[in-house]
Design a protein around this motif. Structure first.
Motif, mmCIF file in Angstrom:
data_model
loop_
_atom_site.group_PDB
_atom_site.id
_atom_site.type_symbol
_atom_site.label_atom_id
_atom_site.label_comp_id
_atom_site.label_asym_id
_atom_site.label_seq_id
_atom_site.Cartn_x
_atom_site.Cartn_y
_atom_site.Cartn_z
ATOM 1 N N LEU A 152 -3.750 10.935 1.275
ATOM 2 C CA LEU A 152 -3.094 10.709 -0.014
ATOM 3 C C LEU A 152 -1.649 10.303 0.277
ATOM 4 N N ILE A 153 -1.336 9.056 0.001
ATOM 5 C CA ILE A 153 0.009 8.543 0.281
ATOM 6 C C ILE A 153 0.861 8.672 -0.976
ATOM 7 N N ASP B 244 -1.361 6.036 -8.450
ATOM 8 C CA ASP B 244 -2.428 5.127 -8.895
ATOM 9 C C ASP B 244 -3.196 5.782 -10.034
ATOM 10 N N TRP B 245 -2.898 5.383 -11.258
ATOM 11 C CA TRP B 245 -3.548 6.018 -12.409
ATOM 12 C C TRP B 245 -4.777 5.238 -12.863
ATOM 13 N N LEU B 246 -5.015 4.053 -12.286
ATOM 14 C CA LEU B 246 -6.222 3.300 -12.606
ATOM 15 C C LEU B 246 -7.389 3.769 -11.723
ATOM 16 N N TYR B 247 -7.083 4.018 -10.470
ATOM 17 C CA TYR B 247 -8.067 4.583 -9.521
ATOM 18 C C TYR B 247 -7.441 5.866 -8.966
ATOM 19 N N PRO B 248 -7.417 6.914 -9.766
ATOM 20 C CA PRO B 248 -6.664 8.116 -9.385
ATOM 21 C C PRO B 248 -7.236 8.782 -8.120
ATOM 22 N N SER C 121 -9.785 3.322 -4.247
ATOM 23 C CA SER C 121 -11.058 2.977 -4.882
ATOM 24 C C SER C 121 -11.717 4.221 -5.474
ATOM 25 N N THR C 122 -12.984 4.097 -5.807
ATOM 26 C CA THR C 122 -13.668 5.182 -6.506
ATOM 27 C C THR C 122 -15.174 5.039 -6.358
ATOM 28 N N HIS C 123 -15.880 6.135 -6.597
ATOM 29 C CA HIS C 123 -17.339 6.080 -6.657
ATOM 30 C C HIS C 123 -17.820 5.653 -8.028
ATOM 31 N N ALA C 124 -16.941 5.707 -9.017
ATOM 32 C CA ALA C 124 -17.279 5.309 -10.384
ATOM 33 C C ALA C 124 -15.970 5.257 -11.165
ATOM 34 N N LEU C 125 -15.710 4.122 -11.761
ATOM 35 C CA LEU C 125 -14.465 3.965 -12.507
ATOM 36 C C LEU C 125 -14.403 4.999 -13.629
ATOM 37 N N GLN C 126 -13.254 5.626 -13.806
ATOM 38 C CA GLN C 126 -13.080 6.598 -14.885
ATOM 39 C C GLN C 126 -13.166 5.891 -16.246
ATOM 40 N N PRO C 127 -13.502 6.640 -17.305
ATOM 41 C CA PRO C 127 -13.673 6.031 -18.637
ATOM 42 C C PRO C 127 -12.468 5.204 -19.098
ATOM 43 N N ALA D 227 3.475 7.447 -3.076
ATOM 44 C CA ALA D 227 4.168 6.168 -3.260
ATOM 45 C C ALA D 227 4.178 5.822 -4.736
ATOM 46 N N PRO D 228 5.208 5.133 -5.189
ATOM 47 C CA PRO D 228 5.434 5.012 -6.638
ATOM 48 C C PRO D 228 4.838 3.783 -7.333
ATOM 49 N N TYR D 229 4.188 2.883 -6.607
ATOM 50 C CA TYR D 229 3.872 1.578 -7.211
ATOM 51 C C TYR D 229 2.534 1.496 -7.928
ATOM 52 N N GLY D 230 1.835 2.620 -8.089
ATOM 53 C CA GLY D 230 0.555 2.575 -8.786
ATOM 54 C C GLY D 230 -0.538 1.971 -7.923
ATOM 55 N N HIS D 231 -1.538 1.380 -8.590
ATOM 56 C CA HIS D 231 -2.682 0.795 -7.886
ATOM 57 C C HIS D 231 -2.237 -0.312 -6.917
ATOM 58 N N ASP D 232 -1.171 -1.013 -7.268
ATOM 59 C CA ASP D 232 -0.633 -2.073 -6.405
ATOM 60 C C ASP D 232 -0.266 -1.575 -5.007
ATOM 61 N N CYS D 233 -0.106 -0.267 -4.841
ATOM 62 C CA CYS D 233 0.257 0.293 -3.530
ATOM 63 C C CYS D 233 -0.649 -0.219 -2.426
ATOM 64 N N PHE D 234 -1.915 -0.452 -2.748
ATOM 65 C CA PHE D 234 -2.828 -0.782 -1.645
ATOM 66 C C PHE D 234 -2.469 -2.134 -1.032
ATOM 67 N N LEU D 235 -1.770 -2.969 -1.799
ATOM 68 C CA LEU D 235 -1.300 -4.248 -1.262
ATOM 69 C C LEU D 235 0.164 -4.194 -0.823
ATOM 70 N N LEU D 236 0.868 -3.159 -1.237
ATOM 71 C CA LEU D 236 2.307 -3.095 -0.943
ATOM 72 C C LEU D 236 2.642 -2.119 0.184
ATOM 73 N N GLU D 237 1.862 -1.067 0.296
ATOM 74 C CA GLU D 237 2.192 -0.012 1.263
ATOM 75 C C GLU D 237 1.476 -0.244 2.586
ATOM 76 N N GLU D 238 1.535 -1.475 3.069
ATOM 77 C CA GLU D 238 0.796 -1.822 4.297
ATOM 78 C C GLU D 238 1.356 -1.091 5.512
ATOM 79 N N GLU D 239 2.671 -0.939 5.512
ATOM 80 C CA GLU D 239 3.309 -0.318 6.669
ATOM 81 C C GLU D 239 2.820 1.113 6.886
ATOM 82 N N ARG D 240 2.625 1.838 5.806
ATOM 83 C CA ARG D 240 2.198 3.237 5.936
ATOM 84 C C ARG D 240 0.692 3.354 6.150
ATOM 85 N N GLN D 241 -0.063 2.352 5.699
ATOM 86 C CA GLN D 241 -1.508 2.403 5.925
ATOM 87 C C GLN D 241 -1.878 2.028 7.355
#
Lengths: 398, 398
Positions: free
Chosen positions: A370-371, A344-348, A202-208, A373-387
């Motif tokens: 900082l994990i 994660d390049w959408l919420y870097p 996530s972020t405190h403010a979405l990047q432009p 992992a290669p899946y981008g923003h989707d990691c937060f739903l995919l990398e459950e095992e490591r979280q």
């Protein structure tokens, strides 16, 4: 990667979505009031006698109250409600919750210990009052009359809902993406009512660039003539074409370029060769995008998409504090866990690092993971095992 | 950054777009033939008596034949035809060519020495035969009857055009993005007719994420009901709404995230605060996107967008060679110059590095320049000052 839902940890079982009508009107940032707000919610685990074991989980743009277990109402589908992670375990029962890998007995949010509450966001289309809900003043769906809302408004609705449920304090507020924004808003808006927050991808403010992607997605919907200025309910039509494009943009921003390369490469639909067509998919990735668009429009309301997308672009913790994140976080008392993903390049990761640095400068308890992992923003739903071990350790340290 | 067009080097002056009708039909990759193909072109400089000083410059998706100087036909506009780089020098005369900073007396492509030829691509909408041109069989615009074409088809059209012009050999073929693909196609298709190629911000095959962005842009156009399956000519309408979304997607992929941050940040349109609106721009970057969309649809044809976008996703040098880039480049005899930009995430440097490595392994003359610059894919139109000495030195070394 083994889906977390097939790991040893258990399931919350069959989950039922319930509804609660807020007793009073809700004051919104835009200056308007909403009356007759209904909240759809699910709970997992048992509320302790001291009511001190409540964790509120907050969903992202396309989620809903059904965060864990098998839905009592909805049949199992091919995909979960998050960002398209697949429902792969094939177990009996209805649709799997969007964060089932993280919520349940022995899981990250351990329902043997915590009472986990999940609500559909204000502005949603899955049971909580949103643009497709009946406007009490007219009896017809709000449509364009629904107010423009903010993350703070969503959190106010959650606060009012928990009041009605008799829950005063939260052991934790947790969420990914837009869900993480809500956790941050909780910690700053109600500092003495939140013990800890778990802010993922996530972020405190979405990047432009993220503001731009969201603007493009909304333009795709609003430029669809079937949108009818927001008043398409009852017309027998909906801006499915535009929302399909919006969803396609979303999917590509949720994935990383290497993940797309690994998943699809430049493989063609036809084994033989090009078919020389504009209208049919030639590449597998084109077919994937169409499939994602087609399945999304069947389950999601376009005005809710616009509403939540607008809210998450507005979110900017420092805006009301002269642009200072430190001042914005000055009143926080919750312990903070930040998890972010390298691809994660959408919420870097940089945004989470900024939050972590500001909290450290203030001498507040924070930890950042900082994990890689290669899946981008989707990691937060995919990398459950490591979280999972990170979240369990953090919550146990309270 | 000083616009290259205001540097000491000179202008080619007033440039006139001319037209040439190909004498015979053009055979296409899809198996069809196109008759009565017209090519729009401009030339700058003087053809040498030995006809050995010809440089063909190839435009990208949204360009045209007007590459340099001031247009004799079109008035000066606020933007150039490339990717929105501004026409800033305010000199008298018509619209500035899209690569004016690179073509002219003393410039990278020095018209004191070279005879520079620029054509509008096959499938275009600026004078060369494309979907909006009259179909000789019906007299009405082709629309959906226009064939699906490839980069090889574009190059075949250029070859036939140069034959008609009496030009056999090319001292160089040069272009950026889709233009660079054409240069690569020239060097592999007509190896004994090309002395050198200048391939800027391009690739041997678009990465899957780029394939996806192009698919989304095309979906936005084709899902617009005004597209009418491609046969919107004469309906009094056009898929401007969808093409606007396509252009927005394009713009964000042409820029880098840091460039968007530097250019717009999260600045609001209203100095005061949020206005709580879905339909009006709140952020400056939202307003920028709308402006780019609105100005693009006034000058570009949607079917041409679809056609060129499809062609550039098809382009894959290694496809016909068992996936081997070395085998694909085995017959090349041109000297190769590759220029790529550190922040270009649509055409990342890796692809140019792969081409360079394959040519080196084959023992063929190649040089690669990775320019560290922050503007993303747009660099190829913005970083003219830094490209100029590289290109001049390369061309002089022939």
């Amino acid at each position: 990667m083994v889906p977390a839902s097939t790991l040893a940890a258990g399931s919350v079982g069959i989950a039922e979505t319930r509804h609660l009508d807020l007793p009073g009107p809700l004051s919104l940032d835009c200056g308007r009031e909403l009356s007759g707000v209904r909240i759809a919610y699910e709970t997992y685990g048992t509320l302790s006698p001291r009511r001190d074991n409540v964790i509120l989980v907050c969903h992202a743009l396309s989620g809903d109250a059904h965060a864990a277990g098998r839905s009592a109402e909805r049949p199992a589908a091919g995909t979960r409600d998050g960002f398209g992670a697949e429902d792969r375990d094939g177990a009996a029962g209805g649709a799997l919750g969007w964060w089932d890998g993280m919520i349940g007995p022995g899981k990250a949010f351990d329902t043997d210990r915590y009472f986990v509450v999940s609500t559909n966001l204000l502005g949603g289309c899955r049971g909580t009052t949103g643009p497709s809900s009946p406007n009490p003043e007219t009896g017809a769906p709000y449509g364009s009359a629904f107010p423009v809302i903010t993350v703070a408004d969503m959190v106010r609705a959650q606060r009012a809902f928990l009041d009605a449920l008799g829950v005063e304090r939260l052991a934790a507020v947790a969420g990914g993406s837009l869900g993480g924004m809500q956790a941050l808003e909780w910690a700053t808006r109600y500092p003495d009512q939140v013990d800890s927050i778990v802010v993922i991808a996530s972020t405190h403010a979405l990047q432009p660039q993220g503001v731009a992607w969201n603007a493009i997605a909304r333009e795709a919907i609003m430029r669809d003539p079937a949108w009818c200025g927001g008043d398409y309910y009852g017309t027998g039509s909906a801006p499915d074409a535009g929302m399909g494009v919006a969803r396609m943009v979303g999917h590509i921003t949720y994935l990383s370029a290497p993940a797309l390369h690994d998943k699809f490469g430049r493989r063609l639909q036809s084994a033989d060769d090009l078919r020389y067509t504009l209208t049919e998919p030639e590449f597998e990735v084109e077919s994937y995008l169409r499939h994602q668009a087609d399945s999304f429009v069947k389950r999601f309301d376009a005005n809710t998409y616009l509403t939540l997308s607008r809210a998450l672009t507005y979110f900017d913790l420092a805006r009301g504090h002269g642009g200072s994140l430190e001042r914005a976080l000055g009143g926080i008392s919750a312990r903070t866990l930040l998890i972010t993903f390298s691809s994660d390049w959408l919420y870097p990761p940089a945004a989470s690092q900024e939050i972590d640095a500001a909290l450290r400068a203030l001498g507040k308890p924070t930890e950042l993971h900082l994990i890689d992992a290669p899946y981008g923003h989707d990691c937060f739903l995919l990398e459950e095992e490591r979280q999972t071990p990170i979240v369990r350790r953090f919550l146990a340290g309270g």
